[in-house]
Design a protein around this motif. Structure first.
Motif, PDB file in Angstrom:
ATOM      1  N   TRP A 196      -6.067 -16.522  -5.585  1.00 49.78           N
ATOM      2  CA  TRP A 196      -6.172 -16.662  -4.118  1.00 49.78           C
ATOM      3  C   TRP A 196      -5.445 -15.473  -3.517  1.00 49.78           C
ATOM      4  CZ3 TRP A 196      -2.864 -20.643  -0.927  1.00 49.78           C
ATOM      5  CH2 TRP A 196      -3.153 -20.478   0.452  1.00 49.78           C
ATOM      6  N   HIS A 197      -6.159 -14.658  -2.744  1.00 43.40           N
ATOM      7  CA  HIS A 197      -5.530 -13.463  -2.183  1.00 43.40           C
ATOM      8  C   HIS A 197      -5.708 -13.414  -0.670  1.00 43.40           C
ATOM      9  CE1 HIS A 197      -9.413 -11.337  -1.609  1.00 43.40           C
ATOM     10  NE2 HIS A 197      -9.775 -11.925  -2.731  1.00 43.40           N
ATOM     11  N   SER A 198      -4.777 -12.770  -0.037  1.00 44.49           N
ATOM     12  CA  SER A 198      -4.776 -12.657   1.428  1.00 44.49           C
ATOM     13  C   SER A 198      -3.823 -11.537   1.803  1.00 44.49           C
ATOM     14  CB  SER A 198      -4.304 -13.979   2.060  1.00 44.49           C
ATOM     15  OG  SER A 198      -4.026 -13.817   3.442  1.00 44.49           O
ATOM     16  N   ASN A 199      -3.991 -11.007   3.038  1.00 38.21           N
ATOM     17  CA  ASN A 199      -2.923 -10.119   3.505  1.00 38.21           C
ATOM     18  C   ASN A 199      -1.717 -10.981   3.839  1.00 38.21           C
ATOM     19  OD1 ASN A 199      -3.752 -11.307   5.937  1.00 38.21           O
ATOM     20  ND2 ASN A 199      -3.298  -9.472   7.107  1.00 38.21           N
ATOM     21  N   SER A 200      -0.543 -10.374   3.871  1.00 29.75           N
ATOM     22  CA  SER A 200       0.687 -11.137   4.091  1.00 29.75           C
ATOM     23  C   SER A 200       1.211 -10.884   5.501  1.00 29.75           C
ATOM     24  CB  SER A 200       1.745 -10.728   3.059  1.00 29.75           C
ATOM     25  OG  SER A 200       2.435  -9.564   3.490  1.00 29.75           O
ATOM     26  N   PRO A 201       2.159 -11.695   5.959  1.00 34.25           N
ATOM     27  CA  PRO A 201       2.677 -11.520   7.324  1.00 34.25           C
ATOM     28  C   PRO A 201       3.322 -10.160   7.569  1.00 34.25           C
ATOM     29  CG  PRO A 201       3.313 -13.659   6.443  1.00 34.25           C
ATOM     30  CD  PRO A 201       2.729 -12.899   5.311  1.00 34.25           C
ATOM     31  N   HIS A 202       3.786  -9.474   6.503  1.00 31.47           N
ATOM     32  CA  HIS A 202       4.455  -8.183   6.660  1.00 31.47           C
ATOM     33  C   HIS A 202       3.548  -7.024   6.263  1.00 31.47           C
ATOM     34  CE1 HIS A 202       7.835 -11.035   6.522  1.00 31.47           C
ATOM     35  NE2 HIS A 202       8.473 -10.155   7.258  1.00 31.47           N
ATOM     36  N   ASP A 203       2.227  -7.217   6.441  1.00 32.91           N
ATOM     37  CA  ASP A 203       1.244  -6.159   6.178  1.00 32.91           C
ATOM     38  C   ASP A 203       1.229  -5.702   4.728  1.00 32.91           C
ATOM     39  OD1 ASP A 203       0.393  -6.144   8.866  1.00 32.91           O
ATOM     40  OD2 ASP A 203       2.070  -4.866   9.417  1.00 32.91           O
ATOM     41  N   HIS A 204       1.359  -6.651   3.817  1.00 34.21           N
ATOM     42  CA  HIS A 204       1.177  -6.404   2.398  1.00 34.21           C
ATOM     43  C   HIS A 204      -0.016  -7.245   1.929  1.00 34.21           C
ATOM     44  CE1 HIS A 204       5.243  -4.963   3.058  1.00 34.21           C
ATOM     45  NE2 HIS A 204       5.257  -4.430   1.850  1.00 34.21           N
ATOM     46  N   VAL A 205      -0.256  -7.265   0.634  1.00 39.06           N
ATOM     47  CA  VAL A 205      -1.277  -8.141   0.058  1.00 39.06           C
ATOM     48  C   VAL A 205      -0.566  -9.171  -0.806  1.00 39.06           C
ATOM     49  CG1 VAL A 205      -3.391  -8.305  -1.304  1.00 39.06           C
ATOM     50  CG2 VAL A 205      -2.899  -6.219  -0.008  1.00 39.06           C
ATOM     51  N   ALA A 206      -0.842 -10.442  -0.579  1.00 42.04           N
ATOM     52  CA  ALA A 206      -0.287 -11.521  -1.397  1.00 42.04           C
ATOM     53  C   ALA A 206      -1.387 -12.040  -2.311  1.00 42.04           C
ATOM     54  CB  ALA A 206       0.251 -12.646  -0.523  1.00 42.04           C
ATOM     55  N   ILE A 207      -1.126 -12.037  -3.614  1.00 42.42           N
ATOM     56  CA  ILE A 207      -2.106 -12.508  -4.603  1.00 42.42           C
ATOM     57  C   ILE A 207      -1.442 -13.606  -5.420  1.00 42.42           C
ATOM     58  CG2 ILE A 207      -3.609 -11.866  -6.524  1.00 42.42           C
ATOM     59  CD1 ILE A 207      -3.463  -8.962  -5.509  1.00 42.42           C
ATOM     60  N   LEU A 208      -1.968 -14.813  -5.293  1.00 44.71           N
ATOM     61  CA  LEU A 208      -1.421 -15.962  -6.016  1.00 44.71           C
ATOM     62  C   LEU A 208      -2.285 -16.212  -7.246  1.00 44.71           C
ATOM     63  CD1 LEU A 208       0.930 -17.970  -5.622  1.00 44.71           C
ATOM     64  CD2 LEU A 208      -0.729 -19.561  -4.648  1.00 44.71           C
ATOM     65  N   ILE A 209      -1.653 -16.155  -8.418  1.00 44.42           N
ATOM     66  CA  ILE A 209      -2.345 -16.363  -9.687  1.00 44.42           C
ATOM     67  C   ILE A 209      -1.912 -17.718 -10.238  1.00 44.42           C
ATOM     68  CG2 ILE A 209      -2.842 -15.389 -11.950  1.00 44.42           C
ATOM     69  CD1 ILE A 209      -3.448 -13.437  -9.710  1.00 44.42           C
ATOM     70  N   SER A 210      -2.857 -18.604 -10.517  1.00 49.53           N
ATOM     71  CA  SER A 210      -2.504 -19.942 -11.000  1.00 49.53           C
ATOM     72  C   SER A 210      -3.105 -20.201 -12.373  1.00 49.53           C
ATOM     73  CB  SER A 210      -2.990 -21.010 -10.024  1.00 49.53           C
ATOM     74  OG  SER A 210      -4.394 -21.154 -10.104  1.00 49.53           O
ATOM     75  N   LEU A 254       0.836  -1.189   0.000  1.00 45.18           N
ATOM     76  CA  LEU A 254       0.000   0.000   0.000  1.00 45.18           C
ATOM     77  C   LEU A 254       0.874   1.243   0.000  1.00 45.18           C
ATOM     78  CD1 LEU A 254      -2.766  -0.968   2.601  1.00 45.18           C
ATOM     79  CD2 LEU A 254      -2.649  -1.479   0.164  1.00 45.18           C
ATOM     80  N   ALA A 255       0.410   2.284  -0.685  1.00 45.86           N
ATOM     81  CA  ALA A 255       1.164   3.530  -0.759  1.00 45.86           C
ATOM     82  C   ALA A 255       0.181   4.699  -0.684  1.00 45.86           C
ATOM     83  CB  ALA A 255       1.983   3.582  -2.049  1.00 45.86           C
ATOM     84  N   GLY A 256       0.728   5.906  -0.742  1.00 53.47           N
ATOM     85  CA  GLY A 256      -0.112   7.099  -0.756  1.00 53.47           C
ATOM     86  C   GLY A 256      -0.992   7.204   0.469  1.00 53.47           C
ATOM     87  N   ARG A 257      -2.277   7.504   0.249  1.00 50.56           N
ATOM     88  CA  ARG A 257      -3.195   7.769   1.357  1.00 50.56           C
ATOM     89  C   ARG A 257      -3.466   6.517   2.187  1.00 50.56           C
ATOM     90  NH1 ARG A 257      -8.601   6.591   1.604  1.00 50.56           N
ATOM     91  NH2 ARG A 257      -9.448   5.382  -0.142  1.00 50.56           N
ATOM     92  N   PHE A 258      -3.246   5.342   1.606  1.00 51.55           N
ATOM     93  CA  PHE A 258      -3.491   4.102   2.340  1.00 51.55           C
ATOM     94  C   PHE A 258      -2.602   3.980   3.577  1.00 51.55           C
ATOM     95  CE2 PHE A 258      -4.750   2.038  -1.938  1.00 51.55           C
ATOM     96  CZ  PHE A 258      -6.049   2.497  -1.802  1.00 51.55           C
ATOM     97  N   LEU A 259      -1.427   4.594   3.533  1.00 53.40           N
ATOM     98  CA  LEU A 259      -0.476   4.427   4.639  1.00 53.40           C
ATOM     99  C   LEU A 259      -0.969   5.055   5.930  1.00 53.40           C
ATOM    100  CD1 LEU A 259       2.898   5.034   2.776  1.00 53.40           C
ATOM    101  CD2 LEU A 259       1.946   2.869   3.557  1.00 53.40           C
ATOM    102  N   GLY A 260      -1.861   6.035   5.854  1.00 56.52           N
ATOM    103  CA  GLY A 260      -2.341   6.694   7.063  1.00 56.52           C
ATOM    104  C   GLY A 260      -3.539   6.026   7.705  1.00 56.52           C
ATOM    105  N   MET A 261      -3.959   4.895   7.159  1.00 60.49           N
ATOM    106  CA  MET A 261      -5.166   4.234   7.663  1.00 60.49           C
ATOM    107  C   MET A 261      -4.864   3.381   8.885  1.00 60.49           C
ATOM    108  SD  MET A 261      -7.125   2.981   4.217  1.00 60.49           S
ATOM    109  CE  MET A 261      -8.007   4.161   3.191  1.00 60.49           C
ATOM    110  N   ASP A 262      -5.911   3.184   9.720  1.00 64.06           N
ATOM    111  CA  ASP A 262      -5.758   2.263  10.841  1.00 64.06           C
ATOM    112  C   ASP A 262      -5.792   0.829  10.314  1.00 64.06           C
ATOM    113  OD1 ASP A 262      -8.505   1.341  10.579  1.00 64.06           O
ATOM    114  OD2 ASP A 262      -9.130   3.172  11.610  1.00 64.06           O
ATOM    115  N   ARG A 263      -5.539  -0.115  11.205  1.00 60.36           N
ATOM    116  CA  ARG A 263      -5.370  -1.504  10.773  1.00 60.36           C
ATOM    117  C   ARG A 263      -6.648  -2.059  10.160  1.00 60.36           C
ATOM    118  NH1 ARG A 263      -2.375  -5.983  14.607  1.00 60.36           N
ATOM    119  NH2 ARG A 263      -1.917  -7.498  12.971  1.00 60.36           N
ATOM    120  N   HIS A 264      -7.808  -1.769  10.761  1.00 61.54           N
ATOM    121  CA  HIS A 264      -9.071  -2.289  10.237  1.00 61.54           C
ATOM    122  C   HIS A 264      -9.344  -1.751   8.845  1.00 61.54           C
ATOM    123  CE1 HIS A 264     -13.190  -3.716  10.086  1.00 61.54           C
ATOM    124  NE2 HIS A 264     -13.604  -2.492   9.845  1.00 61.54           N
TER     125      HIS A 264
END
Length: 537
Positions: A224-238, A190-200
């Protein structure tokens, strides 16, 4: 409340019933009347009738023919036959058509009311079961969201699973990806305005980004998508097993990633950066590509919005990757942390971070070392049920705090401090963790009694070996897990025998038993009588 339809070509019969029966006391809201099967079918088409009471012998169409057509229109319709003929052939045909009851004319009011009350109760129980199933489906989907995220985290952090076991989990969690399929991993920051958001709020944005990815990567891809352990988004494309990944050129993948970035900007009014891996055979290398992607993203400025193909920069990273070999030598850092070997984990870090002179630690190498170390910390903390944010809110997110990468010494000190804090939390939470497992197991059993509830299936749900879980449960409660499952089933059986009109075979099925005789045998062992005898008391 229930609506009922009365059908008889002798209209005085339906009129008399409509006027004399205390319908509201029976739970009936609306009473409809029809003088023929044709009129009845019209009423069934336009009204939510749940009980049909019909005469058998009518001109043009019989009541039996009406029931057959009505059941096709409304499979769950409850039907009662009225007739002045006590011919057994009618009764046999009624049974074939699954008529709920069969009353002779002239109708006795008490018998009629008892019959209708019984059908209203059946409808009520069916409605309750449907609500329970709907709630169970919702709970399962909510639970699956958590389980999918946990599985994604484990794979990204490097946990190895047997292909067959992983395949079962993917199928169980309704993830449309299989082992050995060709995949690409998109790691989104996430970048820009997203960085100032709370966790929820960030979690909602991450979920929305995954949904947008599903709309862009349509067939033949699966997502298949999910948040990642380091607070990113992981998107697996198969891709399907019969697809050749070489036909899906990286330029086209980059185009789709750029489209994803553009749509996030357009629809969510925010910016993201994306790192796309090479094609790989899932799940091999998913952890490696994730680490490389996170390292790449951490080198960016936080407000940057770019799309990077990992193979464009991988050659620059290969030399530094070899320096991490010490952390992945058996026993790996994760193995040591997982086993609570805190001192050995610190010694491994000492060997790694002191293996070369200070000046040889480039910023890239420190990034990679941080990813490798934090992966181990996050994986073990998750397994222990400990939230690392409660220990160090900033330490595992370089977007919030990069101070530990000022030098190898600062990274070394941060790593040692985190291991020390983790070991202290483990000692304090060990008892609490065991109690949490017991509570989780008991909650699962309370929900799963009507399904395939067994020691093995429950153990799979809490990610423990059945033998270990059985031993833990017995030590903590004094009762074996198998005995607890049976006891809960018997208590539920007693409740249903007392408070419902369900037949014994229905209770047997609902409690997960295939054989009523076996259920009766187990019940007798607990209560010294059969289920039927218990109900008759």
């Amino acid at each position: 409340m229930v609506d009922i339809l009365l059908v008889d070509d002798e209209t005085y019969v339906t009129e008399s019933l409509a006027l004399t029966i205390p319908w509201s006391e029976l739970g009936i809201q609306q009473v409809y009347q029809a003088a023929s099967a044709a009129e009845a079918l019209q009423l069934l088409e336009t009204n939510a009738v749940q009980i049909l009471v019909t005469d058998i012998k009518m001109p043009e169409q019989t009541g039996l023919e009406l029931i057959e057509q009505a059941k096709q229109m409304r499979p769950g319709l409850k039907t009662v036959l009225l007739t002045g003929y006590s011919d057994f052939e009618y009764a046999k045909q009624a049974i074939k058509l699954r008529a709920c009851d069969y009353l002779l004319k002239p109708v006795d009011d008490d018998a009629f009311m008892a019959c209708i009350a019984a059908q209203v109760e059946v409808l009520k129980q069916e409605r309750l079961r449907e609500e329970e199933q709907a709630q169970a489906t919702y709970s399962r989907k909510t639970e699956y969201t958590v389980l999918r995220r946990q599985l994604m985290h484990e794979l990204l952090l490097g946990r190895q699973r047997a292909s067959a076991h992983l395949g079962k989990l993917l199928q169980q969690y309704e993830i449309n990806i299989e082992p050995e399929q060709s995949c690409i991993l998109l790691t989104v920051q996430l970048a820009g305005r997203f960085l100032g958001m709370d966790r929820h709020s960030s979690e909602l944005i991450e979920y929305a980004i995954g949904n947008i990815a599903e709309e862009i990567f349509t067939e033949p891809y699966s997502v298949w998508h999910s948040n990642s352990p380091h607070d990113h988004v992981a998107i697996l494309i198969s891709l399907p097993n019969d697809s050749d990944p070489s036909l899906y050129h990286k330029d086209f993948i980059k185009h789709l990633c750029s489209l994803l970035k553009e749509q996030v900007s357009s629809y969510l009014n925010g910016e993201i950066s994306i790192v796309a891996s090479d094609w790989f055979v899932f799940p091999e290398h998913i952890s490696k590509y994730y680490r490389e992607a996170i390292t790449t993203l951490y080198r960016l400025q936080m407000d940057q919005s770019v799309v990077i193909m990992l193979d464009e920069i991988s050659n620059k990273q290969q030399g530094s990757n070899a320096a991490l070999e010490e952390l992945y030598k058996p026993p790996t850092l994760i193995n040591l942390l997982e086993g609570g070997q805190w001192q050995a984990a610190k010694e491994k870090l000492n060997i790694f971070l002191n293996s070369n002179p200070q000046q040889q630690y480039t910023r890239e190498r420190l990034y990679e070392a941080f990813i490798a170390i934090s992966n181990g910390l996050i994986y073990v903390a998750n397994k222990m049920g400990i939230d690392l944010h409660s220990i160090d809110p900033h330490g595992v997110n370089l977007l919030l705090d990069r101070s530990m990468l000022l030098s190898a010494d600062s990274l070394h000190k941060w790593s040692a401090d985190m291991i020390e804090l983790l070991s202290m939390q483990y000692d304090e939470s060990d008892t609490h963790h065991k109690k949490h497992i017991i509570k989780q197991v008991q909650e699962l059993i309370s929900k799963e009694l009507g399904l395939d509830a067994s020691v093995k299936t429950i153990a799979d749900r809490v990610y423990l070996h059945p033998v270990y879980l059985s031993k833990l449960y017995k030590n903590e409660t004094g009762e074996s897990l198998g005995d607890y499952i049976i006891r809960m089933r018997m208590e539920k059986a007693v409740y249903m025998l007392k408070h419902t009109n369900k037949k014994i075979y229905e209770i047997t099925t609902e409690l997960g038993y295939q054989n009523p005789q076996y259920f009766s045998k187990v019940f007798r062992k607990y209560y010294s009588c059969t289920p039927h005898e218990y109900r008759e008391r």
